[in-house]
Design an enzyme around this catalytic site. Sequence first.
Site, PDB file in Angstrom:
ATOM      1  N   SER A 247       0.837  -1.203   0.000  1.00  0.00           N
ATOM      2  CA  SER A 247       0.000   0.000   0.000  1.00  0.00           C
ATOM      3  C   SER A 247       0.869   1.249   0.000  1.00  0.00           C
ATOM      4  O   SER A 247       0.366   2.348  -0.137  1.00  0.00           O
ATOM      5  CB  SER A 247      -0.892   0.018   1.235  1.00  0.00           C
ATOM      6  OG  SER A 247      -0.089   0.078   2.399  1.00  0.00           O
ATOM      7  N   TYR A 281      -7.792   2.884   3.950  1.00  0.00           N
ATOM      8  CA  TYR A 281      -6.997   2.055   4.850  1.00  0.00           C
ATOM      9  C   TYR A 281      -5.974   2.866   5.636  1.00  0.00           C
ATOM     10  O   TYR A 281      -5.836   2.725   6.842  1.00  0.00           O
ATOM     11  CB  TYR A 281      -6.336   0.974   3.993  1.00  0.00           C
ATOM     12  CG  TYR A 281      -5.116   0.320   4.552  1.00  0.00           C
ATOM     13  CD1 TYR A 281      -5.136  -0.262   5.820  1.00  0.00           C
ATOM     14  CD2 TYR A 281      -3.947   0.248   3.817  1.00  0.00           C
ATOM     15  CE1 TYR A 281      -4.006  -0.889   6.324  1.00  0.00           C
ATOM     16  CE2 TYR A 281      -2.830  -0.375   4.303  1.00  0.00           C
ATOM     17  CZ  TYR A 281      -2.860  -0.934   5.561  1.00  0.00           C
ATOM     18  OH  TYR A 281      -1.741  -1.543   6.054  1.00  0.00           O
ATOM     19  N   HIS A 327       4.437 -11.898   3.346  1.00  0.00           N
ATOM     20  CA  HIS A 327       4.025 -10.708   4.096  1.00  0.00           C
ATOM     21  C   HIS A 327       4.914 -10.573   5.316  1.00  0.00           C
ATOM     22  O   HIS A 327       5.482 -11.563   5.788  1.00  0.00           O
ATOM     23  CB  HIS A 327       2.554 -10.839   4.521  1.00  0.00           C
ATOM     24  CG  HIS A 327       1.923  -9.515   4.877  1.00  0.00           C
ATOM     25  ND1 HIS A 327       2.121  -8.893   6.086  1.00  0.00           N
ATOM     26  CD2 HIS A 327       1.119  -8.688   4.163  1.00  0.00           C
ATOM     27  CE1 HIS A 327       1.468  -7.741   6.093  1.00  0.00           C
ATOM     28  NE2 HIS A 327       0.840  -7.592   4.939  1.00  0.00           N
ATOM     29  N   ASP A 329       5.543 -10.241   9.322  1.00  0.00           N
ATOM     30  CA  ASP A 329       4.798 -10.941  10.365  1.00  0.00           C
ATOM     31  C   ASP A 329       4.020  -9.990  11.276  1.00  0.00           C
ATOM     32  O   ASP A 329       3.423 -10.403  12.257  1.00  0.00           O
ATOM     33  CB  ASP A 329       5.735 -11.835  11.197  1.00  0.00           C
ATOM     34  CG  ASP A 329       6.799 -11.015  11.914  1.00  0.00           C
ATOM     35  OD1 ASP A 329       6.800  -9.779  11.761  1.00  0.00           O
ATOM     36  OD2 ASP A 329       7.623 -11.614  12.624  1.00  0.00           O
ATOM     37  N   ASP A 442     -27.413  29.775  14.869  1.00  0.00           N
ATOM     38  CA  ASP A 442     -26.862  29.548  13.515  1.00  0.00           C
ATOM     39  C   ASP A 442     -27.509  30.534  12.537  1.00  0.00           C
ATOM     40  O   ASP A 442     -28.313  30.146  11.693  1.00  0.00           O
ATOM     41  CB  ASP A 442     -27.161  28.072  13.143  1.00  0.00           C
ATOM     42  CG  ASP A 442     -26.614  27.698  11.781  1.00  0.00           C
ATOM     43  OD1 ASP A 442     -25.734  28.400  11.265  1.00  0.00           O
ATOM     44  OD2 ASP A 442     -27.099  26.682  11.231  1.00  0.00           O
TER      45      ASP A 442
HETATM   46  C1  SPV Z   1     -24.802  22.953   9.044  1.00  0.00           C
HETATM   47  O1  SPV Z   1     -24.310  21.907   9.479  1.00  0.00           O
HETATM   48  O2  SPV Z   1     -24.585  24.039   9.532  1.00  0.00           O
HETATM   49  C2  SPV Z   1     -25.681  22.888   7.888  1.00  0.00           C
HETATM   50  C3  SPV Z   1     -26.372  21.646   7.584  1.00  0.00           C
HETATM   51  O3  SPV Z   1     -25.844  23.874   7.235  1.00  0.00           O
HETATM   52  S1  SPV Z   1     -27.918  21.746   8.272  1.00  0.00           S
HETATM   53  O4  SPV Z   1     -27.752  22.005   9.691  1.00  0.00           O
HETATM   54  O5  SPV Z   1     -28.583  20.493   8.025  1.00  0.00           O
HETATM   55  O6  SPV Z   1     -28.609  22.840   7.633  1.00  0.00           O
HETATM   56 MG    MG Z   2     -25.055  25.610   8.068  1.00  0.00          MG
END
Ligand code: SPV
Ligand code: MG
Length: 670
Positions: A247, A281, A327, A329, A442
Amino acid sequence: MKALILNSGMGTRMGVLTSEHPKCMTEVSSRETILSRQLRLLADEGVTDVVMTTGAFDSVLVNYCRGLDIPVNIVFVNNPVYKETNYIYSIYCARDYLRDEDIVLMHGDLVFENDVLGDVVQSPVSCMTVSSTKPLPQKDFKAVVKNGKITAVGIDFFNEAYAAQPLYKLKKEDWNVWLDAIERFCENGNVKVYAENAFNEVSDHCSILPLDVKERLCSEIDNPEDLIIVSNELKKVEARTVYMCFSTDILHSGHIAIIRKAARLGKLTIGVLSDEAIVSYRRFPILPYSERKTMFENINGVSRVVEQKTLSYKENLEKYRPDIVVHGDDWDHGFQRPVRDEVASVLASYGGRLVEFPYAQNEAVRELEKRAKIELSMPDIRRARLKKAIAMKGTVTAMEAHDGLTGLIVENTVSYQNGEAHQFDAMWISSLCDSTAKGKPDIELVDMTSRFRTIDDIMEVTTKPIIFDGDTGGLKEHFVYTVRSLERMGVSMVIIEDKTGLKKNSLFGTEVVQTQDDIESFSEKIAAGKKAQKTKDFMICARIESLILERGMEDALTRAFAFVKAGADAIMIHSRKKDPSEIFEFVEKFRAEDAMTPLVVVPTSFNSVKEEEFKARGVNIVIYANQLMRASVPAMQNAAKMILDNHRAEECDSILMPFKEIIRLIPEED
Ligand code: SPV
Ligand code: MG
């Protein structure tokens, strides 16, 4: 280290085969004689100084060796009385070239497989090859082993004895003792015995250990019957196929050493793990599959390089049916154990063999890995990784992070299932969680300076690509600056939603007043952002709120196509319904007209859908938008409550991370 090859004998039991040259020049395959094979393997092992005793057909042998195109320096020592003496006297003749040297001693009629010689040459102690599985021969050498040491070698020992072959590695401290004894024998006229007779007298003062070759090829050719048997065995050995999987994108000496060892066992095929498998991975590969493939193709001893699409070897083992899988060990414990067990069982189903070599990561390797991580965290590399990850995997996942600690959790959490490893591919910097962490709503109240600070905290301790929740993107005139700043920092994608005015979180849906931007104005914002960006890797994703605001599927689709036309690199479709059907319908209708533009979903409400299903339907990014924050709040409330309830912290200890662990959670830079 020098090799001593004994070629003074007459080989009379070979009949006509040795009527014109010594036995060692007998062909054992269409390409090689016993001797040319020995010399080639010695050279492969880095043993290039050879002392060769000669006797019968001396000049034929010398000329033959000079004509061989093998990078070894040979000193020829003729035993002038080869007819009357045994090889003990040939060694005596060559003694001045041999004293105070580590020696690989072999008879000139020995045929062995590559890794037998490899084990002998690399043995840290003096050793003689024996086999614990082959029957004791009547007339050939046996070695008596007591307390793990060889105490006597000869043809007459049957007790506590193993079948033995005259192939030795002799460390100079043991060899000098034996050589002294050889000297004494010869100077006393005792020249018709085996050199081992001299060893048997001084074995107490030497430490020669048995090296068990078991069923591996290591045989002398004494007569034409032996020649047929050994040649046939050699054919099988030479047709053997070996498989290894890698890998890595950083080759170091440990890899080269294990590849060399594997190539000794047979024709080596290397499986290179696909980008998709490697990214889940370990970490994002610094070199893509095609370059890693070329890197392995150019290593000496590698016959073929193929892709291995999963951590599981099953598909490739069934396809190529190698005789041997090699491989380190290190996989017999930890998460790779199921992979190892599956390899063992597939091999067992057709009679293949698993060979495991000791392997431990050393400091230099850890240092290389650290450097790779630093490189991956650099802005240009990190920014480009999201697009690359989508191209590699089709569908990627992103997990919410709102500070350095959650960033580390997203960076380092791995789930191992049946030998598969799963990790998040990217991080989502959610406006909801970034605001919540600051105790704010928000509503685009946490300003960009603060949001950038969050990005910086996360970037400082992680390497994974970042998708930034850009809310509405603000005024078009402001958005262009946001784009440039994000791009400069190394963010891969900004998602802006087609809302205007006071933004509220989408999960409120129509419970609060939310205004959707019109197509034209939002398209202009996208176009302005695209014009502002400097690199080709940065992506602007348009988030469509039509389903959240219940404006219907048609509106959502019309907007999606318009925003793509305006330059959006991806479309996020959002829904707050538990039932995923409107998301599925959007994806299906969008994909009917646009097969390429990446689609993004945030399955907070429609959380029953698995990533595989989103992938099958054509979704490219699945964002887990708030789960880490939502997990932490009740845990913290609970702890606070328990302390208040009990007027002390003791009761709450059981739900806490132990103190010892929390102080070690964050690795310190050295
Ligand atoms: C956030 O995570 O702030 C988003 C997604 O905008 S949601 O809360 O679903 O709007
Ligand atoms: Mg948002």
